[in-house]
Design a protein around this motif. Structure first.
Motif, PDB file in Angstrom:
ATOM      1  N   ASP A  46      68.676  78.443   2.601  1.00 25.73           N
ATOM      2  CA  ASP A  46      70.029  78.154   2.955  1.00 25.73           C
ATOM      3  C   ASP A  46      70.447  76.807   2.393  1.00 25.73           C
ATOM      4  OD1 ASP A  46      71.412  77.444   6.318  1.00 25.73           O
ATOM      5  OD2 ASP A  46      72.206  77.220   4.354  1.00 25.73           O
ATOM      6  N   ASN A  47      71.290  76.834   1.444  1.00 24.97           N
ATOM      7  CA  ASN A  47      71.622  75.710   0.465  1.00 24.97           C
ATOM      8  C   ASN A  47      72.336  74.655   1.158  1.00 24.97           C
ATOM      9  OD1 ASN A  47      71.341  76.682  -2.622  1.00 24.97           O
ATOM     10  ND2 ASN A  47      71.960  78.296  -1.242  1.00 24.97           N
ATOM     11  N   ARG A  48      72.877  75.131   2.614  1.00 26.73           N
ATOM     12  CA  ARG A  48      73.411  74.012   3.235  1.00 26.73           C
ATOM     13  C   ARG A  48      72.539  72.734   3.765  1.00 26.73           C
ATOM     14  NH1 ARG A  48      76.122  77.427   7.950  1.00 26.73           N
ATOM     15  NH2 ARG A  48      73.947  78.784   7.677  1.00 26.73           N
ATOM     16  N   LYS A  49      71.311  72.935   3.668  1.00 34.64           N
ATOM     17  CA  LYS A  49      70.386  72.085   4.027  1.00 34.64           C
ATOM     18  C   LYS A  49      70.126  71.009   2.643  1.00 34.64           C
ATOM     19  CE  LYS A  49      67.777  74.404   7.420  1.00 34.64           C
ATOM     20  NZ  LYS A  49      66.550  75.081   7.914  1.00 34.64           N
ATOM     21  N   ILE A  50      70.341  71.755   1.478  1.00 35.92           N
ATOM     22  CA  ILE A  50      69.982  70.752   0.181  1.00 35.92           C
ATOM     23  C   ILE A  50      71.384  69.872   0.107  1.00 35.92           C
ATOM     24  CG2 ILE A  50      70.132  70.958  -2.343  1.00 35.92           C
ATOM     25  CD1 ILE A  50      68.959  73.662  -1.922  1.00 35.92           C
ATOM     26  N   LEU A  51      72.542  70.374   0.198  1.00 27.95           N
ATOM     27  CA  LEU A  51      73.794  69.557  -0.048  1.00 27.95           C
ATOM     28  C   LEU A  51      74.271  69.026   1.293  1.00 27.95           C
ATOM     29  CD1 LEU A  51      75.253  71.551  -3.111  1.00 27.95           C
ATOM     30  CD2 LEU A  51      73.905  69.413  -3.110  1.00 27.95           C
ATOM     31  N   LEU A  52      74.393  69.838   2.286  1.00 33.72           N
ATOM     32  CA  LEU A  52      75.282  69.245   3.393  1.00 33.72           C
ATOM     33  C   LEU A  52      74.243  68.886   4.556  1.00 33.72           C
ATOM     34  CD1 LEU A  52      78.170  71.806   3.675  1.00 33.72           C
ATOM     35  CD2 LEU A  52      78.256  69.840   2.882  1.00 33.72           C
ATOM     36  N   GLY A  53      73.098  68.625   4.463  1.00 35.63           N
ATOM     37  CA  GLY A  53      72.347  68.056   5.327  1.00 35.63           C
ATOM     38  C   GLY A  53      71.590  69.062   6.174  1.00 35.63           C
ATOM     39  N   LYS A  54      70.384  68.868   6.914  1.00 36.25           N
ATOM     40  CA  LYS A  54      69.416  69.563   7.444  1.00 36.25           C
ATOM     41  C   LYS A  54      69.749  69.538   9.064  1.00 36.25           C
ATOM     42  CE  LYS A  54      65.557  66.475   7.661  1.00 36.25           C
ATOM     43  NZ  LYS A  54      66.367  65.260   7.018  1.00 36.25           N
ATOM     44  N   ASN A  55      70.827  68.672   9.495  1.00 28.40           N
ATOM     45  CA  ASN A  55      71.086  68.578  10.907  1.00 28.40           C
ATOM     46  C   ASN A  55      72.295  67.947  10.994  1.00 28.40           C
ATOM     47  OD1 ASN A  55      70.724  65.680  10.925  1.00 28.40           O
ATOM     48  ND2 ASN A  55      68.647  66.041  10.874  1.00 28.40           N
ATOM     49  N   LEU A  56      73.114  67.961  11.966  1.00 26.82           N
ATOM     50  CA  LEU A  56      74.172  67.508  12.557  1.00 26.82           C
ATOM     51  C   LEU A  56      74.511  66.234  12.085  1.00 26.82           C
ATOM     52  CD1 LEU A  56      75.283  69.277  16.187  1.00 26.82           C
ATOM     53  CD2 LEU A  56      76.156  69.585  13.607  1.00 26.82           C
ATOM     54  N   LYS A  57      73.561  65.262  12.393  1.00 31.12           N
ATOM     55  CA  LYS A  57      73.626  63.726  12.069  1.00 31.12           C
ATOM     56  C   LYS A  57      73.670  63.432  10.469  1.00 31.12           C
ATOM     57  CE  LYS A  57      71.419  61.755  16.152  1.00 31.12           C
ATOM     58  NZ  LYS A  57      70.353  61.138  16.616  1.00 31.12           N
ATOM     59  N   GLU A  58      72.777  64.463   9.961  1.00 23.68           N
ATOM     60  CA  GLU A  58      72.820  64.236   8.312  1.00 23.68           C
ATOM     61  C   GLU A  58      74.197  64.752   7.876  1.00 23.68           C
ATOM     62  OE1 GLU A  58      69.871  65.750   5.166  1.00 23.68           O
ATOM     63  OE2 GLU A  58      68.775  64.221   6.298  1.00 23.68           O
ATOM     64  N   GLU A  59      74.840  65.774   8.502  1.00 23.48           N
ATOM     65  CA  GLU A  59      75.924  66.295   7.967  1.00 23.48           C
ATOM     66  C   GLU A  59      76.962  65.338   8.388  1.00 23.48           C
ATOM     67  OE1 GLU A  59      78.553  70.367   8.326  1.00 23.48           O
ATOM     68  OE2 GLU A  59      76.488  70.416   9.089  1.00 23.48           O
ATOM     69  N   ALA A  60      77.045  64.732   9.412  1.00 25.27           N
ATOM     70  CA  ALA A  60      78.101  63.584   9.811  1.00 25.27           C
ATOM     71  C   ALA A  60      78.002  62.715   8.819  1.00 25.27           C
ATOM     72  CB  ALA A  60      77.704  63.268  11.153  1.00 25.27           C
ATOM     73  N   ALA A  61      76.893  62.073   8.380  1.00 25.47           N
ATOM     74  CA  ALA A  61      76.739  60.994   7.676  1.00 25.47           C
ATOM     75  C   ALA A  61      77.342  61.350   6.234  1.00 25.47           C
ATOM     76  CB  ALA A  61      75.079  60.488   7.569  1.00 25.47           C
ATOM     77  N   ILE A  62      77.073  62.612   5.792  1.00 27.63           N
ATOM     78  CA  ILE A  62      77.404  63.003   4.433  1.00 27.63           C
ATOM     79  C   ILE A  62      79.138  62.947   4.398  1.00 27.63           C
ATOM     80  CG2 ILE A  62      77.891  65.097   3.059  1.00 27.63           C
ATOM     81  CD1 ILE A  62      74.686  65.585   3.687  1.00 27.63           C
ATOM     82  N   GLU A  63      79.428  63.570   5.572  1.00 27.03           N
ATOM     83  CA  GLU A  63      81.045  63.697   5.658  1.00 27.03           C
ATOM     84  C   GLU A  63      81.721  62.258   5.857  1.00 27.03           C
ATOM     85  OE1 GLU A  63      84.465  65.767   8.361  1.00 27.03           O
ATOM     86  OE2 GLU A  63      82.283  66.393   8.820  1.00 27.03           O
ATOM     87  N   THR A  64      80.809  61.174   6.317  1.00 30.14           N
ATOM     88  CA  THR A  64      81.504  59.940   6.406  1.00 30.14           C
ATOM     89  C   THR A  64      81.587  59.244   5.193  1.00 30.14           C
ATOM     90  OG1 THR A  64      80.398  59.565   8.549  1.00 30.14           O
ATOM     91  CG2 THR A  64      80.887  57.403   7.262  1.00 30.14           C
ATOM     92  N   TRP A  65      80.504  59.515   4.223  1.00 23.94           N
ATOM     93  CA  TRP A  65      80.615  58.924   2.949  1.00 23.94           C
ATOM     94  C   TRP A  65      81.539  59.472   1.961  1.00 23.94           C
ATOM     95  CZ3 TRP A  65      79.323  54.370   1.789  1.00 23.94           C
ATOM     96  CH2 TRP A  65      78.222  53.398   2.504  1.00 23.94           C
ATOM     97  N   THR A  66      81.650  60.850   2.238  1.00 22.69           N
ATOM     98  CA  THR A  66      82.542  61.704   1.043  1.00 22.69           C
ATOM     99  C   THR A  66      83.970  61.414   1.512  1.00 22.69           C
ATOM    100  OG1 THR A  66      82.428  63.617   2.705  1.00 22.69           O
ATOM    101  CG2 THR A  66      81.165  63.795   0.872  1.00 22.69           C
ATOM    102  N   ASN A  67      84.314  61.129   2.709  1.00 21.75           N
ATOM    103  CA  ASN A  67      85.691  60.612   3.104  1.00 21.75           C
ATOM    104  C   ASN A  67      85.776  59.029   2.508  1.00 21.75           C
ATOM    105  OD1 ASN A  67      86.130  62.922   4.524  1.00 21.75           O
ATOM    106  ND2 ASN A  67      85.476  62.333   6.256  1.00 21.75           N
ATOM    107  N   TYR A  68      85.001  58.356   2.733  1.00 24.57           N
ATOM    108  CA  TYR A  68      85.050  57.026   2.145  1.00 24.57           C
ATOM    109  C   TYR A  68      85.270  57.020   0.682  1.00 24.57           C
ATOM    110  CZ  TYR A  68      83.949  52.165   1.068  1.00 24.57           C
ATOM    111  OH  TYR A  68      84.160  50.795   0.616  1.00 24.57           O
ATOM    112  N   ILE A  69      84.454  57.768  -0.174  1.00 23.46           N
ATOM    113  CA  ILE A  69      84.532  57.795  -1.401  1.00 23.46           C
ATOM    114  C   ILE A  69      86.206  58.505  -1.646  1.00 23.46           C
ATOM    115  CG2 ILE A  69      83.948  59.225  -3.671  1.00 23.46           C
ATOM    116  CD1 ILE A  69      80.947  59.011  -2.011  1.00 23.46           C
ATOM    117  N   PHE A  70      86.542  59.361  -1.182  1.00 24.75           N
ATOM    118  CA  PHE A  70      87.671  60.187  -1.240  1.00 24.75           C
ATOM    119  C   PHE A  70      89.044  59.024  -1.118  1.00 24.75           C
ATOM    120  CE2 PHE A  70      91.380  62.994  -0.587  1.00 24.75           C
ATOM    121  CZ  PHE A  70      91.348  63.840  -1.540  1.00 24.75           C
ATOM    122  N   ALA A  71      88.782  58.349   0.230  1.00 31.28           N
ATOM    123  CA  ALA A  71      89.986  57.601   0.416  1.00 31.28           C
ATOM    124  C   ALA A  71      89.952  56.085  -0.113  1.00 31.28           C
ATOM    125  CB  ALA A  71      90.021  57.418   1.996  1.00 31.28           C
ATOM    126  N   SER A  72      89.097  55.545  -0.385  1.00 37.63           N
ATOM    127  CA  SER A  72      88.585  54.217  -0.475  1.00 37.63           C
ATOM    128  C   SER A  72      88.511  53.882  -2.394  1.00 37.63           C
ATOM    129  CB  SER A  72      87.934  53.795   0.184  1.00 37.63           C
ATOM    130  OG  SER A  72      88.149  53.624   1.527  1.00 37.63           O
TER     131      SER A  72
END
Length: 294
Positions: free
Chosen positions: A89-115
């Motif tokens: 499952d490639n989601r675990k490689i790039l999008l995180g292995k659990n909900l907390k990790e996925e939320a952290a990734i989304e936090t930083w991608t949003n920060y990069i995109f917006a700021s």
């Protein structure tokens, strides 16, 4: 003309867009990447299919997905691979292995995109002739970039990468949008202010998958000299048409005003003549009455 009659995923990106290159980089980590078609400028036919009328654009079956982050999330989540009889499952490689990790990734991608991305776009526009060069704006943008990267630098103080001990989506995105700035703007004295970001950047930018798309990173010895601003052909033609239209309207307005002036002048002369004729007639009638009295 682009043929769209296929069920295989097709990604349409722009050649000189770092976010499009970022999406292409992500596909390098997938077992079944989409077909990639790169263009110099947005295709009007394809834009008609885009839900938001913008690029980049992904065609998946009969559906069209637009936007950098929605596209990469869709590609990762819909991608699976069978290797040695084990479903990976490639989601675990790039999008995180659990909900907390996925939320952290989304936090930083949003920060990069917006700021971060808006600042790097302004710097590149100033350097590569996309806008008329203004030194004060460029200097301010570089200063702002260092400031927002200090937040990232603090995060990387005790972490190898932004969200995990492995490279994930946010890390790839950050290095992608910073690549040209590291090559052409961020000289050694500036990199000393963000040592942890520099460490991570160098590690990822030297990966073969990254170099295949972005090219090799060359440390910036001296800030790039801004290229002259070249007005886009379509915009130039649009301005020329606008000028012609304004001149034509101005000419027509001038002619109309001239005609109005002529009409006013003729009317004035006519009124003057009629008044003169009336005075003459009144005088003649007066003289005739005077003669009759005699």
């Amino acid at each position: 003309m682009v043929t769209l009659e296929t069920t295989k995923d097709i990604f349409f990106g722009l050649e000189d867009c770092d976010l499009c290159k970022f999406i292409e980089l992500v596909t390098k980590f997938l077992p079944l990447p989409p077909t990639i078609i790169k263009m110099k400028k947005p295709n009007k036919e394809l834009l008609s299919y885009s839900p938001t009328k913008t690029f980049p654009l992904l065609k998946s079956g009969d559906e069209f997905i637009t936007g950098c982050l929605p596209i990469v999330r869709y590609l990762i989540k819909s991608s699976k691979d069978v290797s040695d009889g084990v479903l990976l499952d490639n989601r675990k490689i790039l999008l995180g292995k659990n909900l907390k990790e996925e939320a952290a990734i989304e936090t930083w991608t949003n920060y990069i995109f917006a700021s971060i991305t808006p600042i790097t776009c302004e710097i590149k526009a100033q350097l590569y002739g996309k806008k008329k060069f203004e030194k004060e704006i460029l200097d301010m943008a570089i200063k702002d970039l260092i400031e927002v990267l200090k937040t990232v630098n603090e995060r990387l103080k005790l972490n190898t990468f932004l969200t995990s001990n492995k490279i994930q989506l946010a890390d790839l995105m950050l290095v992608s949008v910073l690549f040209k700035c590291f090559n052409d703007v961020l000289t050694e004295d500036k990199l000393e202010l963000i040592p942890n970001v520099t460490r991570m950047f160098k590690f990822i930018s030297h990966m073969k998958k990254f170099e295949d798309i972005f090219g090799k990173y060359t440390p910036c010895k001296e800030q790039k000299t801004p290229e002259p601003f070249v007005e886009p052909k379509e915009e130039k033609e649009k301005e020329e048409k606008k000028d012609k239209k304004n001149k034509k309207e101005k000419g027509e307005k001038g002619n109309k005003e001239g005609e109005e002036q002529d009409k006013k002048g003729n009317k004035k002369n006519k009124d003057k003549k009629e008044k003169k004729d009336k005075n003459k007639k009144d005088k003649n009638e007066k003289d005739e009455k005077a003669e009759e009295k005699k």
